[in-house]
Design an enzyme around this catalytic site. Structure first.
Site, PDB file in Angstrom:
ATOM      1  CD  GLU A   1     -16.411   1.800  12.774  1.00  0.00           C
ATOM      2  OE1 GLU A   1     -15.552   2.814  12.660  1.00  0.00           O
ATOM      3  OE2 GLU A   1     -17.772   2.348  12.999  1.00  0.00           O
TER       4      GLU A   1
ATOM      5  CG  ASN B   1      -5.715  -5.693 -10.103  1.00  0.00           C
ATOM      6  OD1 ASN B   1      -6.025  -6.122  -9.054  1.00  0.00           O
ATOM      7  ND2 ASN B   1      -5.162  -4.396 -10.066  1.00  0.00           N
TER       8      ASN B   1
ATOM      9  NE  ARG C   1      -5.865   0.447  -0.992  1.00  0.00           N
ATOM     10  CZ  ARG C   1      -6.495   0.604  -2.236  1.00  0.00           C
ATOM     11  NH1 ARG C   1      -7.694   1.033  -2.237  1.00  0.00           N
ATOM     12  NH2 ARG C   1      -5.714   0.405  -3.225  1.00  0.00           N
TER      13      ARG C   1
ATOM     14  CG  ASP D   1      -2.713  -1.240  -2.673  1.00  0.00           C
ATOM     15  OD1 ASP D   1      -2.002  -1.961  -3.336  1.00  0.00           O
ATOM     16  OD2 ASP D   1      -3.140  -0.189  -2.635  1.00  0.00           O
TER      17      ASP D   1
HETATM   18  C1  IPE Z   1      -6.801  -2.868  -5.209  1.00  0.00           C
HETATM   19  O1  IPE Z   1      -5.549  -2.566  -5.345  1.00  0.00           O
HETATM   20  C2  IPE Z   1      -7.126  -4.442  -5.671  1.00  0.00           C
HETATM   21  C3  IPE Z   1      -6.530  -5.505  -4.926  1.00  0.00           C
HETATM   22  C4  IPE Z   1      -5.657  -5.404  -3.820  1.00  0.00           C
HETATM   23  C5  IPE Z   1      -6.455  -6.797  -5.383  1.00  0.00           C
HETATM   24  P1  IPE Z   1      -4.952  -1.690  -6.658  1.00  0.00           P
HETATM   25  O2  IPE Z   1      -3.489  -1.646  -6.234  1.00  0.00           O
HETATM   26  O3  IPE Z   1      -5.354  -2.397  -7.878  1.00  0.00           O
HETATM   27  O4  IPE Z   1      -5.851  -0.464  -6.329  1.00  0.00           O
HETATM   28  P2  IPE Z   1      -5.514   1.004  -7.060  1.00  0.00           P
HETATM   29  O5  IPE Z   1      -5.580   0.774  -8.448  1.00  0.00           O
HETATM   30  O6  IPE Z   1      -4.254   1.312  -6.324  1.00  0.00           O
HETATM   31  O7  IPE Z   1      -6.753   1.838  -6.671  1.00  0.00           O
HETATM   32  C1  IPE Z   2      -1.637  -5.378  -4.431  1.00  0.00           C
HETATM   33  O1  IPE Z   2      -0.254  -5.043  -4.435  1.00  0.00           O
HETATM   34  C2  IPE Z   2      -1.815  -6.800  -5.230  1.00  0.00           C
HETATM   35  C3  IPE Z   2      -2.605  -6.651  -6.293  1.00  0.00           C
HETATM   36  C4  IPE Z   2      -3.322  -5.772  -6.541  1.00  0.00           C
HETATM   37  C5  IPE Z   2      -2.751  -7.816  -7.119  1.00  0.00           C
HETATM   38  P1  IPE Z   2      -0.074  -4.139  -5.677  1.00  0.00           P
HETATM   39  O2  IPE Z   2       0.325  -4.879  -6.753  1.00  0.00           O
HETATM   40  O3  IPE Z   2      -1.347  -3.066  -6.097  1.00  0.00           O
HETATM   41  O4  IPE Z   2       1.217  -2.953  -5.207  1.00  0.00           O
HETATM   42  P2  IPE Z   2       1.381  -1.726  -5.539  1.00  0.00           P
HETATM   43  O5  IPE Z   2       0.022  -1.051  -4.892  1.00  0.00           O
HETATM   44  O6  IPE Z   2       1.740  -1.516  -6.960  1.00  0.00           O
HETATM   45  O7  IPE Z   2       2.298  -1.051  -4.564  1.00  0.00           O
HETATM   46 MG    MG Z   3      -1.880  -1.319  -5.446  1.00  0.00          MG
END
Ligand code: IPE
Ligand code: IPE
Ligand code: MG
Length: 245
Positions: free
Chosen positions: A207, A68, A188, A20
């Site tokens: 964990e 997503n 995470r 993330d």
């Molecule tokens: C979780 O990340 C999904 C992936 C890493 C693919 P998100 O960025 O989509 O999660 P939320 O919306 O912040 O919970």
């Molecule tokens: C994780 O990074 C990748 C996917 C969910 C595909 P994000 O795209 O969620 O990045 P942030 O959370 O918006 O910074």
């Molecule tokens: Mg994200």
């Protein structure tokens, strides 16, 4: 070389990662979100290498959640193109390094070129034994559990399982992760402290390691820090500390 801080006899066999922070990292550089996703590929490559070198047998990466799909169309298209390009670029390396690629989630609902690339890569790597890389694509854990329930209902209907006799192992075998041990460690990145519909059943005793590092900056040293954190925990599985010694 293994880091001195790591005990080679206590490496988790399955590590799952919620990758993330790509978007926020890109924004901080004054770039668009796709720039963040593109830069996340190097982190995947380096994490996979580190995991393999440490002796991790399963690495699950959350790459695209069912939720997503709610993102802007241009970002989704960019992510899907990146997936196809990355598989194309990395396939030789996966083969050289004994990586078996598998997926969880409903990949049938991805664009056709993604399905074809994934199927080709899965087929070419299916006999590899060093490490299994599990990509979670169009994945949501609640969705996975519902699909598993439907499979079990079908088995009950066919008389393979008696009603009232469904055991944990039946559900486990009906999940996308059938035959994969539960993750012992969840990482995470990006300073978010939630599981976002990821492996809800499988993480029962994992964990959790949270780091503020954004995914595009995640490197081997961060993976080692997560393993060291895992090794500092006392895993009690409901028992008392005294019972463990
Ligand atoms: C979780 O990340 C999904 C992936 C890493 C693919 P998100 O960025 O989509 O999660 P939320 O919306 O912040 O919970
Ligand atoms: C994780 O990074 C990748 C996917 C969910 C595909 P994000 O795209 O969620 O990045 P942030 O959370 O918006 O910074
Ligand atoms: Mg994200």
């Amino acid at each position: 070389m293994l880091s001195k801080t790591i005990d080679p006899t206590n490496i988790p066999s399955h590590v799952a990662i919620i990758m993330d922070g790509n978007g926020r990292w890109a924004k901080a550089q004054g770039e668009d979100r796709l720039y963040g996703h593109s830069n996340g590929v190097a982190s995947v490559r380096e994490t996979l290498k580190a995991a393999r070198e440490l002796g991790v047998k399963y690495l699950t990466l959350y790459a695209f959640s069912t939720e997503n799909w709610a993102r802007p169309k241009s970002e989704i298209e960019g992510l899907m193109q990146l997936l196809v390009a990355s598989i194309h670029n990395e396939l030789d390396s996966l083969c050289e390094n004994g990586v078996r690629l598998v997926t969880i989630g409903e990949i049938e609902k991805l664009p056709q070129d993604c399905i074809e690339s994934l199927n080709e890569a899965k087929d070419k790597t299916k006999n590899h034994k060093e490490i299994t890389l599990i990509l979670a694509l169009n994945y949501s854990s609640r969705d996975e559990i519902i699909r598993a329930c439907n499979r079990l209902a079908e088995q009950v209907l066919q008389g393979n399982i008696a009603p009232g006799e469904i055991q944990q192992r039946h559900l486990e075998e009906a999940l996308d992760t059938a035959h994969v041990p539960d993750p012992e460690l969840l990482i995470r990145t990006s300073g978010e402290y939630r599981v976002s519909n990821f492996l809800l059943w499988q993480l029962a005793y994992a964990e959790m390691h949270f780091t503020k590092v954004f995914w595009p900056e995640f490197r081997k040293q961060h993976f080692i820090e997560a393993i060291a954190d895992f090794q500092s925990r006392e895993r009690r599985f409901g028992k008392t500390s005294e019972q463990l010694t």
